[in-house]
Enzyme design. Structure first.
Site, short mmCIF file in Angstrom:
data_model
loop_
_atom_site.label_atom_id
_atom_site.label_comp_id
_atom_site.label_asym_id
_atom_site.label_seq_id
_atom_site.Cartn_x
_atom_site.Cartn_y
_atom_site.Cartn_z
N HIS A 48 -26.22 -17.97 -44.68
CA HIS A 48 -27.69 -17.84 -44.74
C HIS A 48 -28.20 -17.93 -46.17
CE1 HIS A 48 -27.10 -15.91 -40.73
NE2 HIS A 48 -28.27 -16.44 -40.49
N TYR A 103 -18.76 -22.21 -38.54
CA TYR A 103 -19.73 -21.26 -39.10
C TYR A 103 -19.10 -20.52 -40.28
CZ TYR A 103 -24.05 -18.57 -38.71
OH TYR A 103 -25.29 -18.02 -38.93
N ASP A 140 -19.17 -12.21 -47.77
CA ASP A 140 -20.16 -11.72 -46.81
C ASP A 140 -20.84 -12.89 -46.10
OD1 ASP A 140 -19.60 -9.12 -47.49
OD2 ASP A 140 -21.23 -8.98 -48.96
N HIS A 144 -35.61 -22.47 -34.51
CA HIS A 144 -34.38 -22.33 -35.32
C HIS A 144 -33.21 -21.93 -34.44
CE1 HIS A 144 -31.88 -20.76 -38.78
NE2 HIS A 144 -31.42 -20.01 -37.78
N GLU A 145 -33.41 -20.88 -33.65
CA GLU A 145 -32.31 -20.38 -32.83
C GLU A 145 -31.90 -21.39 -31.76
OE1 GLU A 145 -30.44 -17.73 -33.39
OE2 GLU A 145 -31.61 -17.45 -35.20
N GLU A 187 -26.73 -23.49 -40.54
CA GLU A 187 -27.97 -22.72 -40.68
C GLU A 187 -29.12 -23.60 -41.18
OE1 GLU A 187 -29.18 -19.75 -39.96
OE2 GLU A 187 -27.34 -19.34 -38.87
N HIS A 233 -29.62 -24.23 -32.90
CA HIS A 233 -28.18 -23.98 -32.98
C HIS A 233 -27.47 -24.59 -31.76
CE1 HIS A 233 -27.64 -21.64 -36.57
NE2 HIS A 233 -28.54 -20.75 -36.22
#
Length: 342
Positions: A264, A177, A258, A162-163, A186, A166
């Site tokens: 997310h 983002y 937020d 996942h990371e 995401e 990016h």
């Protein structure tokens, strides 16, 4: 040189729930991690440069040990051609960086994250009881977790992938983002993270668990992982973490300031669309649905502020041009079922 914002795997809303619901050291660890994440988000890191004459199909990895400090990259403990260190976190990071590289090369003929052979670097044992992992535009960084809420962050192959993914999205689409474009950013990392796990296990769409962060939650935490792509909103329900708040349909889209406008949270909607498309098409999910999503990410005409509807139209178009009308129809149906298209 372009700069890249940090992407961390544990969203701020989970850390805030722990701060609200836990006490003592658990609360302290979560607060320290959240403060660190907010500091990281405000920091831009220089993008790395790939080695010259990098040969496709040959991964180049480096693993560092921060030795429970927050200094990066730390001490180099392994590079290509060197043996295992005996450190389970270093070995997992090494192996999963390699699997992620192999996936992108074998499935899409992509030579590392930047398609130019970028060296994949990972730092393990970052901070003390650090409850996160992140990609800072240069490398992967893994905390050890606290063993009470989170296990070590190298334990889950889909978190590693996942990371790293990016880096692919940043190189190709550069999706901003924020709000729906950020949620797509995401979601793409969840899609490719899940596909890397399925590729590693040789699983079809029917056999896959579609959980992001399997194994990451410690014993005693009521949950299967961080997110469910098949059933967003069902990954966990625990006194410390609260209940998984992800929506699965546009009627439940969350408007919030937020989390960069809910990146997310609302990623659950395109996640479920991908799952539905992959299930309908059958077989290995990276071959049809995954390819349409990858082609879309690499389409330079995709706007950097693309919303769900725009992205959906691109996936349908690419499925039609690369495959056939039936594949495109299955993908269109998936977007309709999640309320993105009418």
């Amino acid at each position: 040189m372009p700069r890249t914002p940090v992407r961390s795997v544990i969203p701020p809303y989970i850390l805030r729930k722990i701060i609200d619901n836990a006490s003592g050291h658990q609360q302290d660890y979560a607060r320290r991690t959240l403060n660190h994440v907010q500091h990281l988000m405000a920091h831009n890191w220089q993008k790395p440069v790939a080695p010259k004459n990098a040969v496709g199909g040959h991964v180049d990895r480096e693993i560092y040990d921060a030795q429970n400090t927050e200094s990066l990259p730390g001490t180099l403990v392994r590079k290509e051609g060197q043996p295992e260190t005996g450190d389970v976190a270093a070995t997992e990071a090494w192996d999963y960086l390699g699997v992620t590289y192999d996936f992108f090369w074998q499935a899409y003929q992509r030579n590392s994250l930047d398609n130019q052979g970028l060296t994949l670097r990972g730092t393990v044992h970052y901070g003390k009881d650090y409850q996160n992992a992140f990609w800072n535009g240069q490398q992967m960084v893994f905390g050890d977790g606290d063993g009470e809420i989170f296990n070590r962050f190298t334990i889950a192959i889909d978190v590693v992938a996942h990371e790293l993914s990016h880096g692919v999205t940043e190189t190709e689409a550069g999706l901003i983002y924020f709000e729906q474009a950020g949620a797509l950013n995401e979601s793409l990392s969840d899609v490719f993270g899940s596909l890397v796990k399925q590729f590693h296990r040789k699983q079809t769409a029917d056999q896959a668990d579609w959980i992001i962060g399997e194994g990451l939650l410690a014993d005693g935490i009521n949950g299967r992982g961080l997110r469910s792509m098949s059933e967003p909103g069902t990954a966990y329900d625990d006194p410390l973490l609260g209940k998984d708040p992800q929506p699965a349909h546009m009627r439940d889209y969350i408007q919030t300031r937020d989390d960069n406008g809910g990146v997310h949270l609302n990623s659950g909607i395109p996640n479920r669309a991908f799952y539905l498309a992959a299930k309908a098409l059958g077989g290995y999910a990276w071959e049809l649905a995954g390819r349409a999503w990858y082609d879309t990410v690499c389409d330079k005409s995709l706007p950097q502020d693309a919303d769900f509807n725009t992205f959906a139209q691109f996936t349908i178009r690419h499925a039609q041009s690369r495959f056939n009308k039936a594949t495109a129809q299955a993908i269109e149906n998936a977007w309709k079922e999640t309320g993105v298209l009418s």
